[in-house]
Design an enzyme around this catalytic site. Sequence first.
Site, PDB file in Angstrom:
ATOM      1  N   LYS A 141       7.392  -0.195  -6.236  1.00  0.00           N
ATOM      2  CA  LYS A 141       5.988   0.206  -6.153  1.00  0.00           C
ATOM      3  C   LYS A 141       5.154  -0.760  -6.991  1.00  0.00           C
ATOM      4  O   LYS A 141       5.584  -1.192  -8.064  1.00  0.00           O
ATOM      5  CB  LYS A 141       5.790   1.627  -6.695  1.00  0.00           C
ATOM      6  CG  LYS A 141       6.364   2.721  -5.814  1.00  0.00           C
ATOM      7  CD  LYS A 141       5.990   4.079  -6.389  1.00  0.00           C
ATOM      8  CE  LYS A 141       6.570   5.211  -5.563  1.00  0.00           C
ATOM      9  NZ  LYS A 141       6.228   6.533  -6.117  1.00  0.00           N
ATOM     10  N   HIS A 144      -0.034   0.543 -10.796  1.00  0.00           N
ATOM     11  CA  HIS A 144      -1.362   1.122 -10.646  1.00  0.00           C
ATOM     12  C   HIS A 144      -2.050   1.093 -12.013  1.00  0.00           C
ATOM     13  O   HIS A 144      -1.482   0.638 -13.008  1.00  0.00           O
ATOM     14  CB  HIS A 144      -1.299   2.540 -10.065  1.00  0.00           C
ATOM     15  CG  HIS A 144      -0.479   3.508 -10.855  1.00  0.00           C
ATOM     16  ND1 HIS A 144      -0.905   4.026 -12.049  1.00  0.00           N
ATOM     17  CD2 HIS A 144       0.754   4.037 -10.630  1.00  0.00           C
ATOM     18  CE1 HIS A 144       0.018   4.838 -12.536  1.00  0.00           C
ATOM     19  NE2 HIS A 144       1.035   4.865 -11.700  1.00  0.00           N
ATOM     20  N   HIS A 147      -0.440   2.246 -15.278  1.00  0.00           N
ATOM     21  CA  HIS A 147       0.530   1.365 -15.926  1.00  0.00           C
ATOM     22  C   HIS A 147      -0.152   0.390 -16.882  1.00  0.00           C
ATOM     23  O   HIS A 147       0.478  -0.106 -17.814  1.00  0.00           O
ATOM     24  CB  HIS A 147       1.336   0.598 -14.876  1.00  0.00           C
ATOM     25  CG  HIS A 147       2.293   1.462 -14.115  1.00  0.00           C
ATOM     26  ND1 HIS A 147       2.198   1.675 -12.764  1.00  0.00           N
ATOM     27  CD2 HIS A 147       3.356   2.199 -14.525  1.00  0.00           C
ATOM     28  CE1 HIS A 147       3.159   2.490 -12.368  1.00  0.00           C
ATOM     29  NE2 HIS A 147       3.871   2.828 -13.427  1.00  0.00           N
TER      30      HIS A 147
END
Length: 580
Positions: A141, A144, A147
């Site tokens: 992933k 975003h 993070h």
Amino acid sequence: MAWHFRRVIAEQVSRVLGLPSESCSRVAQCIQTVPVHRKHESPDFQLFMTSLSEGGPNGTFSNQEERAEQLAGKLVCDSVISDIGTTRGSVTFKINRDLLTRNVLQQISKDGSLYGLNTELFSELSRRKTIVEYSSPNIAKKFHVGHLRSTIIGNFIANLKQAVGNEVVRINYLGDWGLQFGLLGAGFSSFGSKEKLLANPLQHLFEVYVKVNTAAEKDNGIKLSAQEFLRRLEGGDPHALSLWMHFRDISIQEYAKIYKRLGAHFDDYSGESFYKEKSQEVLKQLESKGLLLKTDKGTVIDLSEEGNLSSYSTVMRSDGTSLYITRDMAAAVDRMERYNFDEMIYVTDKSQKNHFQQLFKILKIMGKDQADRCQHVPFGLVQGMKTRRGEVVFLEDVLDEARSRMLQNMAASETSKQLDDPSDTAEKIGIAALIVQDFKGQLVSDYHFDWDQALQSTGDTGVFLQYTHARLHSLQALRCPRDTEDFEIASLREPCVIATLQHLLRYDEVIYKCLEDLQPRYLVTYLLSLGHLANVAHRTLQVKGSSSEAAHARLLFFKNVQMVLGNGMKLLGITPVNNM
């Protein structure tokens, strides 16, 4: 350094009051610093009479004023204290200005990057082994915005602990196991493309994950396939493991690019997958102690005080597969054995508060003494972070946006200098803007992000800090300061200089406060104030056209201000720029 002067004042106060010598430290703690004013001098320290009263404030205000007058009348000025006064029920102390100037500038020149970290305030701190777990993305992933917070907060805490002499292990605990990976593994055969995976790995895996999640909402068979894929993984199926390893490797390679941009690094990349077997060992330990209970929904551990399951944690699904908390338990136990740490700090968003409360309680139930050494540092959500194209989803978009906007601002500015690498400079300034905007408030608080506010060059922003650092650095091209033991103090007596020196004196106490609370906002506020003080001094003090002695003293002053400003910025995780 401020603690040294507090102690000198406290020794005289204790003698005058007839207090035992062991009370000196308590008196020193009661002595407060006085807020610094940019344009006029103020005392350095203040002792309120109420703080000396056993059990807290007592008596009327007039009583306190009278006590302050009486105490001040008994105290005497000496080579350290140049003035003693009273105000509003307190005694004020002014440090000898020449002593203040010489001590602060010589200490900064001597200590360099260690200034503020070698003072008496830190002398009794034991050097500890600290583990900081932060960032911790789910593999396959893209990063975003959440993070960003975990990464820069964890990086700051690790920097801070390391700066005071701790042995720090920076761990990136990857989410590389669990049902979400089962979904991705099962969905790749239907929605994946090797060509797209090669071209843009994380973007393609994200697209696959979205598609398989959408499909799973309508087709229960996909959920069952995901559970089956996870069982195959936990059972060591070669094909499932090969696909998992491929996704994990390319994810780490892509993450490394983001970490490089943020100036973050890690000593250990571990992950939930490391503990799939160890988690079973932990469950066996709990079972042998009679701490596990089987229910229709899975295996649980009772966390209630009454033993009635009013509070519990599920540690294994009904199909026998492990859970996130099970693997976290195994990871904590492993780190206790492997590192024998003094403290372990987890940096995650505040939604995981209950998870960590349960984890620490389970570790205590297991009889692990180090459970008391574990700490969760929670942070809030970022709201309103959008690019010009719309709502931001990925951290990479945010970093690109910050760089792009700073490049535009620099191009439009009449004061911008010719740079060897404008893009790199814009990146560093943009990241400074993101970090300062993030660190201004309580970490646990949500905040609204505003691009225009964050990128201002004159407000309380990371851009302002970078601008001030570059401005101070440019002064050093005028003339190189000579021996720091010999400079003309008479050229450094302006109120703006004294105010800046007073502020520099307090740097160690700000670091100590950050260490106590693990909150960067104290350091951010300090550095912004230092920047404003430095700019007032820059406008006031003349270097060009002044005598050689005056120019030398003032350049030494500005060089030391720049050094402390840069040191603090680096602690925050900001790379200072010398030109912009």
